[in-house]
Each structure stands twice: as C-alpha cells, then as structure tokens.
Design a protein around this motif. Structure first.
Motif, PDB file in Angstrom:
ATOM      1  N   ALA A  52      28.567 -70.546   9.058  1.00 48.86           N
ATOM      2  CA  ALA A  52      29.334 -70.578   7.833  1.00 48.86           C
ATOM      3  C   ALA A  52      28.495 -71.411   6.979  1.00 48.86           C
ATOM      4  N   ALA A  53      28.280 -71.346   5.574  1.00 50.19           N
ATOM      5  CA  ALA A  53      27.802 -72.000   4.748  1.00 50.19           C
ATOM      6  C   ALA A  53      28.641 -72.171   3.474  1.00 50.19           C
ATOM      7  N   ILE A 113      31.020 -69.281   2.676  1.00 48.50           N
ATOM      8  CA  ILE A 113      31.077 -68.022   2.900  1.00 48.50           C
ATOM      9  C   ILE A 113      30.915 -67.910   4.556  1.00 48.50           C
ATOM     10  N   SER A 114      31.551 -66.827   5.093  1.00 51.47           N
ATOM     11  CA  SER A 114      31.665 -66.810   6.771  1.00 51.47           C
ATOM     12  C   SER A 114      30.427 -66.236   7.212  1.00 51.47           C
ATOM     13  N   ARG A 115      30.440 -66.113   8.559  1.00 45.98           N
ATOM     14  CA  ARG A 115      29.407 -65.315   9.171  1.00 45.98           C
ATOM     15  C   ARG A 115      29.428 -63.850   8.786  1.00 45.98           C
ATOM     16  N   SER A 116      30.505 -63.307   8.451  1.00 44.28           N
ATOM     17  CA  SER A 116      30.715 -61.743   8.369  1.00 44.28           C
ATOM     18  C   SER A 116      30.491 -61.676   6.931  1.00 44.28           C
ATOM     19  N   GLY A 117      30.471 -62.721   5.842  1.00 47.22           N
ATOM     20  CA  GLY A 117      30.120 -62.510   4.673  1.00 47.22           C
ATOM     21  C   GLY A 117      31.502 -62.646   3.479  1.00 47.22           C
ATOM     22  N   SER A 118      32.675 -63.004   4.252  1.00 45.22           N
ATOM     23  CA  SER A 118      33.678 -63.144   3.496  1.00 45.22           C
ATOM     24  C   SER A 118      33.479 -64.446   2.725  1.00 45.22           C
ATOM     25  N   PHE A 124      28.929 -66.023  -4.541  1.00 48.97           N
ATOM     26  CA  PHE A 124      28.111 -66.444  -3.250  1.00 48.97           C
ATOM     27  C   PHE A 124      27.733 -65.460  -2.590  1.00 48.97           C
ATOM     28  N   THR A 125      26.495 -65.224  -1.952  1.00 49.40           N
ATOM     29  CA  THR A 125      25.855 -64.167  -1.062  1.00 49.40           C
ATOM     30  C   THR A 125      25.140 -64.879  -0.134  1.00 49.40           C
ATOM     31  N   ARG A 126      24.987 -63.913   1.058  1.00 45.38           N
ATOM     32  CA  ARG A 126      23.907 -64.475   2.066  1.00 45.38           C
ATOM     33  C   ARG A 126      22.927 -63.241   2.331  1.00 45.38           C
ATOM     34  N   ASN A 127      22.005 -63.384   2.784  1.00 47.11           N
ATOM     35  CA  ASN A 127      20.931 -62.437   3.445  1.00 47.11           C
ATOM     36  C   ASN A 127      20.481 -62.914   4.484  1.00 47.11           C
ATOM     37  N   ASN A 128      21.136 -62.420   5.891  1.00 50.05           N
ATOM     38  CA  ASN A 128      20.698 -63.127   7.037  1.00 50.05           C
ATOM     39  C   ASN A 128      19.568 -62.604   7.695  1.00 50.05           C
ATOM     40  N   ALA A 129      18.894 -61.561   7.079  1.00 48.51           N
ATOM     41  CA  ALA A 129      17.685 -61.144   7.357  1.00 48.51           C
ATOM     42  C   ALA A 129      16.439 -62.468   6.915  1.00 48.51           C
ATOM     43  N   LYS A 130      16.831 -62.851   5.761  1.00 50.29           N
ATOM     44  CA  LYS A 130      15.917 -63.965   5.260  1.00 50.29           C
ATOM     45  C   LYS A 130      16.373 -65.485   5.524  1.00 50.29           C
ATOM     46  N   ASN A 131      17.356 -65.516   6.239  1.00 55.26           N
ATOM     47  CA  ASN A 131      17.974 -66.914   6.257  1.00 55.26           C
ATOM     48  C   ASN A 131      18.348 -67.695   5.148  1.00 55.26           C
ATOM     49  N   THR A 132      18.950 -66.986   4.178  1.00 57.09           N
ATOM     50  CA  THR A 132      19.319 -67.579   3.053  1.00 57.09           C
ATOM     51  C   THR A 132      20.431 -67.239   2.400  1.00 57.09           C
ATOM     52  N   VAL A 133      21.043 -68.253   1.789  1.00 59.98           N
ATOM     53  CA  VAL A 133      22.464 -68.000   0.950  1.00 59.98           C
ATOM     54  C   VAL A 133      22.066 -68.343  -0.600  1.00 59.98           C
ATOM     55  N   ASP A 134      22.636 -67.706  -1.365  1.00 60.52           N
ATOM     56  CA  ASP A 134      22.638 -67.486  -2.781  1.00 60.52           C
ATOM     57  C   ASP A 134      23.967 -67.757  -3.748  1.00 60.52           C
ATOM     58  N   LEU A 135      23.846 -68.833  -4.568  1.00 58.70           N
ATOM     59  CA  LEU A 135      24.850 -69.271  -5.576  1.00 58.70           C
ATOM     60  C   LEU A 135      24.550 -68.331  -6.930  1.00 58.70           C
TER      61      LEU A 135
END
Length: 123
Positions: free
Chosen positions: A33-34, A51-56, A69-80
């Motif tokens: 989680a982040a 943001i949780s693992r699942s993106g909630s 708040f979003t995450r891109n698991n392929a790139k190992n990034t989170v953005d605000l």
C-alpha cells in the motif's frame, strides 16, 4: 527494503495543477500500500491520500475532489495529481509505503518513506 523517491514538486499559483510522482525500488511495489502525507512548517505530518494494492483510494477531506491518487505497478510508481491548488496545500509532501492489504491513513502505519518534495502555492 523499499526505496522511495519523490519528484514533481515546485512553486505554482493558486488554481494551478501539479503532479507528484513516487518511484519505488528494491521490492515488487505492487504488494505494498502507498500513501502521500504532507507537513507544513510548525504543523504535524498529515494524511493526504492512500492507495491499496488493488488500487482503491482514500483521501483527506481537505483534498477530496481536487487530488487523484493512481498507481502503475508495471512501472513501480504512484502519482498524485493535484488540481485546483490552494495556498493551504503548501507543504513538504512525502510518499510512504507499507506491506498490507489495507490502505492506512496514519504515519506510524508506514514502514518506508521518501525524502519529501516541496510544494508551494502562492495566492
């Protein structure tokens, strides 16, 4: 161990937008989680979004409807994505991560922290 590096802070005017990014290295970030926290001078560190693992996602009332708040698991990034910025959003923004399937909102629930990035919003 997870290393977090924030980027994207800066000086903007009220009403402008900024996008903060947090890049993670060291482990598979998708299982963490982040969150974003912020700290203004003389104030305690406060929750912004998680943001949780699942993106909630969850947001502080003060930023709800303005921040995304979003995450891109392929790139190992989170953005605000921060829109309609206000002078009271001025603070150092910190990215945090922790191993959980929840989306905690308290700083002491996070194990890993970035170094922070300054966001300044002028009126």
């Amino acid at each position: 161990q997870v290393q977090l590096v924030e980027s994207g802070g800066g000086l903007v005017q009220a009403g402008d937008s900024l996008r903060l990014s947090c890049a993670a290295s060291g482990r598979t970030f998708s299982v963490y989680a982040a969150a974003w926290f912020r700290q203004a001078p003389g104030k305690e560190r406060e929750f912004v979004a998680a943001i949780s693992r699942s993106g909630s996602t969850a947001y502080a009332d003060s930023v709800k409807g303005r921040f995304t708040f979003t995450r891109n698991n392929a790139k190992n990034t989170v953005d605000l994505q921060m829109d309609s910025l206000k002078p009271e959003d001025t603070a150092v923004y910190y990215c945090a991560a922790t191993w959980t399937n929840q989306r905690p909102s308290r700083p002491n629930e996070y194990s890993y922290w970035g170094q922070g990035t300054q966001v300044t919003v002028s009126s």
